[in-house]
Design a protein around this motif. Structure first.
Motif, short mmCIF file in Angstrom:
data_model
loop_
_atom_site.label_atom_id
_atom_site.label_comp_id
_atom_site.label_asym_id
_atom_site.label_seq_id
_atom_site.Cartn_x
_atom_site.Cartn_y
_atom_site.Cartn_z
N PHE A 1 -26.25 44.28 49.11
CA PHE A 1 -27.37 44.86 49.86
C PHE A 1 -28.71 44.59 49.18
O PHE A 1 -29.19 45.39 48.38
CB PHE A 1 -27.15 46.35 50.10
CG PHE A 1 -25.87 46.63 50.83
CD1 PHE A 1 -25.72 46.24 52.15
CD2 PHE A 1 -24.82 47.26 50.21
CE1 PHE A 1 -24.54 46.47 52.83
CE2 PHE A 1 -23.63 47.50 50.88
CZ PHE A 1 -23.49 47.12 52.19
N ALA A 2 -29.30 43.47 49.54
CA ALA A 2 -30.55 43.05 48.89
C ALA A 2 -31.44 42.31 49.88
O ALA A 2 -30.97 41.73 50.86
CB ALA A 2 -30.24 42.15 47.70
N TYR A 3 -32.72 42.36 49.58
CA TYR A 3 -33.68 41.48 50.24
C TYR A 3 -33.83 40.26 49.34
O TYR A 3 -33.82 40.37 48.12
CB TYR A 3 -35.04 42.15 50.39
CG TYR A 3 -35.07 43.31 51.37
CD1 TYR A 3 -34.93 43.10 52.74
CD2 TYR A 3 -35.28 44.60 50.92
CE1 TYR A 3 -34.97 44.16 53.63
CE2 TYR A 3 -35.33 45.67 51.81
CZ TYR A 3 -35.18 45.44 53.15
OH TYR A 3 -35.23 46.48 54.03
N ASP A 4 -33.98 39.09 49.96
CA ASP A 4 -34.15 37.87 49.18
C ASP A 4 -35.28 37.05 49.79
O ASP A 4 -35.16 36.63 50.95
CB ASP A 4 -32.86 37.06 49.17
CG ASP A 4 -32.97 35.79 48.35
OD1 ASP A 4 -33.65 35.82 47.30
OD2 ASP A 4 -32.39 34.77 48.75
N PRO A 5 -36.36 36.85 49.06
CA PRO A 5 -36.63 37.38 47.72
C PRO A 5 -37.05 38.85 47.80
O PRO A 5 -37.51 39.33 48.83
CB PRO A 5 -37.78 36.51 47.22
CG PRO A 5 -38.50 36.09 48.47
CD PRO A 5 -37.44 35.98 49.54
N ALA A 6 -36.89 39.53 46.69
CA ALA A 6 -37.24 40.95 46.62
C ALA A 6 -38.68 41.16 46.18
O ALA A 6 -39.20 42.27 46.25
CB ALA A 6 -36.30 41.69 45.66
N LEU A 7 -39.31 40.10 45.72
CA LEU A 7 -40.72 40.16 45.31
C LEU A 7 -41.46 39.01 45.97
O LEU A 7 -41.08 37.84 45.80
CB LEU A 7 -40.84 40.06 43.79
CG LEU A 7 -42.26 39.96 43.22
CD1 LEU A 7 -43.09 41.18 43.58
CD2 LEU A 7 -42.20 39.78 41.71
N VAL A 8 -42.48 39.36 46.74
CA VAL A 8 -43.26 38.36 47.47
C VAL A 8 -44.73 38.63 47.22
O VAL A 8 -45.18 39.76 47.26
CB VAL A 8 -42.96 38.43 48.99
CG1 VAL A 8 -43.88 37.52 49.76
CG2 VAL A 8 -41.51 38.10 49.27
N ARG A 9 -45.46 37.56 46.96
CA ARG A 9 -46.93 37.64 46.84
C ARG A 9 -47.53 36.86 48.00
O ARG A 9 -47.13 35.73 48.26
CB ARG A 9 -47.40 37.02 45.53
CG ARG A 9 -47.18 37.88 44.34
CD ARG A 9 -47.91 37.24 43.14
NE ARG A 9 -47.94 38.13 42.02
CZ ARG A 9 -48.80 39.13 41.86
NH1 ARG A 9 -49.72 39.36 42.75
NH2 ARG A 9 -48.76 39.89 40.79
N VAL A 10 -48.49 37.49 48.69
CA VAL A 10 -49.21 36.81 49.75
C VAL A 10 -50.69 37.13 49.60
O VAL A 10 -51.06 38.16 49.06
CB VAL A 10 -48.72 37.22 51.17
CG1 VAL A 10 -47.27 36.84 51.39
CG2 VAL A 10 -48.94 38.69 51.43
#
Length: 151
Positions: free
Chosen positions: A39-48
């Motif tokens: 149970f994860a988001y991929d990627p879990a860290l996003v820069r915009v």
């Protein structure tokens, strides 16, 4: 090629702009990208950048994307991507936007969207002390904030 060129010319003549591609795509997964992770988001860290968009994609069923209200930037518009739905969200204000899959938050299914320049130290301190956050979610947010502060 000719159709694409013609469409671009028509859009330019009518003053309409073609939709910009999202800066990132975040997938909701039952099995995370790290061995043994579930149970994860991929990627879990996003820069915009400010004005950048993120596409949320339900790769596996049974997931949604919702804000963590106690950590959501004050005055920022709400976010709600329903279960099993995809959506592209544009972030118009700088800040740190923590999201969760509501049924899997306790299992650490959280992610950070960092928009523009943000104070990661301040966010990490707030995340460490906010009441009611599951330990796995708190630990993951802390790790993500630390990684964002180093990049």
């Amino acid at each position: 090629m000719m159709i694409r060129t013609t469409l671009a010319a028509l859009l330019a003549m009518t003053g309409m702009a073609a939709a910009a591609e999202p800066a990132a795509t975040v997938r909701a997964l039952n099995r995370g990208p790290v061995a043994g992770e579930t149970f994860a988001y991929d990627p879990a860290l996003v820069r915009v950048p400010v004005g950048g968009s993120v596409r949320f994609e339900p790769t596996d069923k049974g997931h949604n994307v919702a804000p963590i209200p106690s950590l959501w930037p004050a005055g920022a518009p709400p976010l709600n991507v329903p279960f099993n739905s995809d959506a592209t969200v544009t972030f118009e204000r700088p800040g740190v936007y923590p999201v969760q899959c509501t049924p899997h938050t306790g299992l650490g299914m959280v992610a950070l969207i960092v928009v523009g320049d943000a104070d990661m130290t301040e966010f990490a301190a707030k995340a460490a002390s906010v009441p009611g956050l599951a330990p796995k979610a708190r630990a993951k947010l802390g790790a993500l904030a630390g990684a964002a502060g180093q990049s």
